[in-house]
Scaffold this motif. Structure first.
Motif, PDB file in Angstrom:
ATOM      1  N   MET A   1       0.860  -1.177  -0.127  1.00  0.00           N
ATOM      2  CA  MET A   1      -0.065   0.091   0.024  1.00  0.00           C
ATOM      3  C   MET A   1       1.000   1.141   0.021  1.00  0.00           C
ATOM      4  SD  MET A   1      -3.025   1.018   2.984  1.00  0.00           S
ATOM      5  CE  MET A   1      -4.295   1.307   1.980  1.00  0.00           C
ATOM      6  N   VAL A   3       1.596   4.984   0.760  1.00  0.00           N
ATOM      7  CA  VAL A   3       1.374   5.693   2.090  1.00  0.00           C
ATOM      8  C   VAL A   3       2.236   6.840   2.206  1.00  0.00           C
ATOM      9  CG1 VAL A   3       0.798   5.796   4.679  1.00  0.00           C
ATOM     10  CG2 VAL A   3       0.000   3.804   3.586  1.00  0.00           C
ATOM     11  N   ILE A  21       1.458   3.081  11.426  1.00  0.00           N
ATOM     12  CA  ILE A  21       1.384   2.695  10.179  1.00  0.00           C
ATOM     13  C   ILE A  21       2.417   1.573  10.023  1.00  0.00           C
ATOM     14  CG2 ILE A  21       2.295   3.585   7.550  1.00  0.00           C
ATOM     15  CD1 ILE A  21       1.393   6.382   8.670  1.00  0.00           C
ATOM     16  N   ALA A  24       1.130  -1.748  10.927  1.00  0.00           N
ATOM     17  CA  ALA A  24       0.424  -2.241  10.002  1.00  0.00           C
ATOM     18  C   ALA A  24       1.245  -3.171   8.992  1.00  0.00           C
ATOM     19  CB  ALA A  24      -0.643  -1.367   9.273  1.00  0.00           C
ATOM     20  N   ILE A  26       3.263  -1.573   7.054  1.00  0.00           N
ATOM     21  CA  ILE A  26       3.614  -0.699   5.816  1.00  0.00           C
ATOM     22  C   ILE A  26       4.791   0.149   6.063  1.00  0.00           C
ATOM     23  CG2 ILE A  26       2.721   1.213   4.592  1.00  0.00           C
ATOM     24  CD1 ILE A  26      -0.027  -0.050   5.413  1.00  0.00           C
ATOM     25  N   PRO A  28       6.043   3.626   5.133  1.00  0.00           N
ATOM     26  CA  PRO A  28       5.567   4.871   4.312  1.00  0.00           C
ATOM     27  C   PRO A  28       6.663   5.456   3.818  1.00  0.00           C
ATOM     28  CG  PRO A  28       5.430   5.114   6.613  1.00  0.00           C
ATOM     29  CD  PRO A  28       5.744   3.887   6.492  1.00  0.00           C
ATOM     30  N   THR A  98      -3.380   7.849   1.947  1.00  0.00           N
ATOM     31  CA  THR A  98      -3.334   6.422   1.370  1.00  0.00           C
ATOM     32  C   THR A  98      -4.240   6.402   0.402  1.00  0.00           C
ATOM     33  OG1 THR A  98      -5.114   5.649   2.439  1.00  0.00           O
ATOM     34  CG2 THR A  98      -2.951   5.701   3.745  1.00  0.00           C
ATOM     35  N   SER A 105      -4.109  13.110  11.242  1.00  0.00           N
ATOM     36  CA  SER A 105      -4.126  12.190  12.226  1.00  0.00           C
ATOM     37  C   SER A 105      -3.924  12.841  13.517  1.00  0.00           C
ATOM     38  CB  SER A 105      -3.236  11.315  11.842  1.00  0.00           C
ATOM     39  OG  SER A 105      -3.492  10.280  10.844  1.00  0.00           O
ATOM     40  N   VAL A 111      -5.584   7.731  11.837  1.00  0.00           N
ATOM     41  CA  VAL A 111      -4.846   7.107  10.640  1.00  0.00           C
ATOM     42  C   VAL A 111      -5.663   5.716  10.447  1.00  0.00           C
ATOM     43  CG1 VAL A 111      -3.098   5.826  11.864  1.00  0.00           C
ATOM     44  CG2 VAL A 111      -2.643   6.884   9.557  1.00  0.00           C
ATOM     45  N   LEU A 115      -6.261   2.957   6.763  1.00  0.00           N
ATOM     46  CA  LEU A 115      -5.667   1.924   6.679  1.00  0.00           C
ATOM     47  C   LEU A 115      -6.442   0.488   6.868  1.00  0.00           C
ATOM     48  CD1 LEU A 115      -2.953   2.835   8.987  1.00  0.00           C
ATOM     49  CD2 LEU A 115      -2.491   2.829   6.758  1.00  0.00           C
ATOM     50  N   ALA A 119      -4.780  -5.421   8.510  1.00  0.00           N
ATOM     51  CA  ALA A 119      -3.448  -5.346   8.453  1.00  0.00           C
ATOM     52  C   ALA A 119      -2.766  -5.307   9.913  1.00  0.00           C
ATOM     53  CB  ALA A 119      -2.916  -3.958   7.752  1.00  0.00           C
TER      54      ALA A 119
END
Length: 141
Positions: A1, A3, A21, A24, A26, A28, A98, A105, A111, A115, A119
Motif C-alpha cells: 500500500m 502511504v 502505520i 500495519a 507498511i 510509508p 493513502t 491524524s 490514521v 489503513l 493489516a
C-alpha cells in the motif's frame, strides 16, 4: 500500500502515527515537512481531501500564529495558505495520504480510518501507554 506521511519527528502524535502505520506492516514515504514542505497546491489538496478548512489545518500551539495575526478571521484561505507555505511549522501534523483517503491524524488513531483493518496483528500502545489496538489488532478507541 502506498502511504505518505507528512511527519515531524519532534511531535509525539506524529511519531505515534508513523508507528501505527509501520505496525500495519507498511513502510510509508516519510516527508519531514519542516525540511521539505509541500507545495501550495499539494497542501491545499491535502486539506481539501481531508475534509478540513484551511483554518482547521493551521497549527496554533508552538507557532508564530498569533504573532503573525493569523487569528484575524478576515484573512482569506489564500492568505492562510501563503502563511503556511512561508512558515511550515504552521501546518498541523501529521497529514497521512493513502489510497483509502487523506487525514490529519490528530489524534494519531485517526490514521486507522485510512489503513486496512486486517493489516494489524497484535496490540499497539501510544508512547504515553494508551492502548489503541487490543491483542487481536482490533481498534479499542
Amino acid at each position: 500500500m502506498d502511504v505518505t506521511i507528512y511527519h515531524n519527528p519532534a511531535c509525539g502524535t506524529s511519531r505515534n502515527t508513523l508507528e501505527l502505520i509501520q505496525h500495519a506492516g507498511i513502510e510509508p514515504t516519510v516527508i519531514e515537512y519542516l525540511k521539505t514542505p509541500p507545495s501550495r497546491e499539494q497542501l491545499a489538496k491535502m486539506i481539501s481531501d481531508a475534509g478540513l478548512t484551511v483554518r482547521g489545518a493551521i497549527r496554533e500551539k508552538g507557532t508564530p500564529y498569533a504573532e503573525l495575526g493569523l487569528d484575524n478571521t478576515e484573512l482569506s484561505d489564500d492568505q492562510l495558505l501563503d502563511a503556511m507555505i512561508e512558515t511550515p511549522i504552521l501546518i498541523n501534523r501529521p497529514f497521512v495520504i493513502t489510497p483509502m483517503g487523506t487525514r490529519l491524524s490528530r489524534p494519531s488513531e485517526v490514521v486507522l480510518d485510512i489503513l486496512p483493518a486486517d493489516a494489524f496483528k497484535g496490540p499497539f500502545s501510544k508512547e504515553d501507554g494508551e492502548q489503541i489496538l487490543d491483542e487481536e489488532g482490533k481498534r479499542i478507541v
